[in-house]
Write a protein that holds these residues in place. Structure first.
Motif, PDB file in Angstrom:
ATOM      1  N   ALA A 290      -5.173  -0.399  -2.690  1.00 10.29           N
ATOM      2  CA  ALA A 290      -4.361   0.031  -1.554  1.00 10.29           C
ATOM      3  C   ALA A 290      -5.231   0.251  -0.313  1.00 10.29           C
ATOM      4  O   ALA A 290      -4.837  -0.084   0.807  1.00 10.29           O
ATOM      5  CB  ALA A 290      -3.599   1.314  -1.903  1.00 10.29           C
TER       6      ALA A 290
ATOM      7  N   VAL B 261       2.306   1.771  -3.529  1.00 13.70           N
ATOM      8  CA  VAL B 261       1.275   2.253  -4.457  1.00 13.70           C
ATOM      9  C   VAL B 261       0.964   3.723  -4.193  1.00 13.70           C
ATOM     10  O   VAL B 261       0.874   4.538  -5.127  1.00 13.70           O
ATOM     11  CB  VAL B 261       0.005   1.393  -4.332  1.00 13.70           C
TER      12      VAL B 261
ATOM     13  N   PRO C 144       0.248   4.546   3.630  1.00 12.81           N
ATOM     14  CA  PRO C 144      -1.105   3.995   3.436  1.00 12.81           C
ATOM     15  C   PRO C 144      -2.204   4.789   4.112  1.00 12.81           C
ATOM     16  O   PRO C 144      -3.358   4.707   3.693  1.00 12.81           O
ATOM     17  CB  PRO C 144      -0.991   2.590   4.061  1.00 12.81           C
TER      18      PRO C 144
ATOM     19  N   ALA D  33       0.833  -1.203   0.000  1.00 12.91           N
ATOM     20  CA  ALA D  33       0.000   0.000   0.000  1.00 12.91           C
ATOM     21  C   ALA D  33       0.872   1.259   0.000  1.00 12.91           C
ATOM     22  O   ALA D  33       0.561   2.239  -0.691  1.00 12.91           O
ATOM     23  CB  ALA D  33      -0.916  -0.003   1.222  1.00 12.91           C
TER      24      ALA D  33
ATOM     25  N   SER E 115      -2.382  -4.853  -7.307  1.00 21.27           N
ATOM     26  CA  SER E 115      -1.315  -3.856  -7.313  1.00 21.27           C
ATOM     27  C   SER E 115      -0.123  -4.315  -8.147  1.00 21.27           C
ATOM     28  O   SER E 115       0.461  -3.531  -8.900  1.00 21.27           O
ATOM     29  CB  SER E 115      -0.866  -3.572  -5.876  1.00 21.27           C
TER      30      SER E 115
ATOM     31  N   THR F  99      -5.046  -1.866   3.189  1.00 23.19           N
ATOM     32  CA  THR F  99      -4.790  -1.068   4.394  1.00 23.19           C
ATOM     33  C   THR F  99      -5.908  -1.257   5.404  1.00 23.19           C
ATOM     34  O   THR F  99      -5.660  -1.462   6.600  1.00 23.19           O
ATOM     35  CB  THR F  99      -4.664   0.420   4.037  1.00 23.19           C
TER      36      THR F  99
END
Length: 323
Positions: free
Chosen positions: A231, A64, A76, A61, A196, A235
């Motif tokens: 993400a 990303v 995140p 996360a 992802s 998270t």
């Protein structure tokens, strides 16, 4: 993993640890005492598994988010998802729902994270003009608002035990992990991580510019929204099962970027591995610092992450002054 399994308030010899772990995979016979087998199978292995899963989620996360915002200091929780998950968990604890239903806390935490993402995205899209900067500002504002609500709930809760549970959960920890938590969290996090990784090439193009990505055939809006959702999904799931654990998503991707470069096709999957290893090391340290008691793993990651964040901030400021 072998070290993490062996160490703890009850230390298990490494030879017995190796035998037990191999036996878990159907290899060889185990001669260790039944008490040691029970500790490994029912307490330490699920905790280690969840540490790896949560660390992988936060690492991916973070990678990303840093790619989408083109900012190595993004993490995140930057759009308020972590705060929303924390609010759901605090409500579950303060209302007594956690005591009435074992899955109430992760369910309400997950719902809070998802609801926060939807709210922030809706506000950032008012007027039909969406931008990442608007999303960032909305996330900061909503996150601050939610933090105030959390503080108010804790302050006005008369049950001291519930207050203690809320504060301990906010610090982040894996102390009560069971195999059920691993089985529930793994599918969501694996799905988000897979998306992802699959879109990591398109994330590279988005980091250059949205116009460049669009000219090369990337569906910018769909790709960006899918990555944001992935993400946020991982998270929110991580927060639901481990509490709010800071800085893993900041430290791991940035450190790996210094080693491997900025190619997200390499960085995103390595962030899953690095995040898992970092989280496992932090959790093992948290169990050993004041054994037989333990420190919340979120405290360990914050103690490591805060100096790293300040160093990163100073480095970026120095570069900007040179330009």
């Amino acid at each position: 993993m072998v070290t993490a399994v062996a160490l703890g308030p009850y230390t298990i010899p490494f030879s017995n640890t190796a035998d037990i772990l191999l036996h878990q995979f159907g290899i060889g016979e185990v001669s260790a005492p039944e008490a040691e087998q029970a500790i490994v199978a029912s307490i330490r292995l699920p905790r280690i598994a969840l540490a790896l899963i949560v660390g992988a989620a936060l690492g991916v996360a973070g990678a990303v988010m840093q790619g989408l915002f083109r900012n190595p200091m993004a993490d995140p929780g930057i759009i308020g998802v972590s705060a929303g998950g924390a609010l759901g968990a605090i409500i579950a604890i303060s209302s007594g729902a956690q005591a009435a239903f074992v899955l109430a806390l992760p369910a309400m935490s997950f719902a809070g994270a998802g609801g926060t993402l939807a709210l922030v995205y809706a506000i950032a899209s008012v007027g039909g003009r969406f931008s990442m900067s608007a999303l960032l500002l909305c996330g900061v504002a909503v996150g601050a608002f939610i933090a105030a609500i959390i503080s108010a709930i804790i302050l006005f809760t008369e049950n001291l035990e519930a207050q203690r549970d809320m504060l301990f959960w906010l610090a982040g920890g894996l102390d009560a992990t069971r195999w059920g938590d691993v089985h529930l969290s793994l599918p969501f996090i694996a799905f988000g991580v897979a998306i992802s990784v699959f879109l990591s090439r398109d994330l590279n193009l988005l980091m250059v510019s949205e116009d460049e990505a669009r000219s090369l055939g990337v569906r910018v809006g769909l790709t960006r929204n899918t990555l944001l959702a992935a993400a946020s999904l991982i998270t929110g799931t991580a927060v639901a099962f481990s509490g709010t654990i800071a800085f893993v998503g900041l430290i791991v991707p940035h450190a790996l970027r210094l080693i491997t470069g900025a190619d997200n096709r390499v960085l995103v999957p390595l962030s899953a591995l690095g995040g898992g290893v970092f989280m496992l090391a932090a959790d093992t340290l948290a169990r050993m610092v004041i054994s037989p008691a333990e420190v919340s793993v979120g405290i360990i990651t914050a103690l490591v992450g805060a100096p790293f964040f300040l160093m990163l901030l100073a480095r970026n400021k120095a570069r900007a002054s040179m330009l």
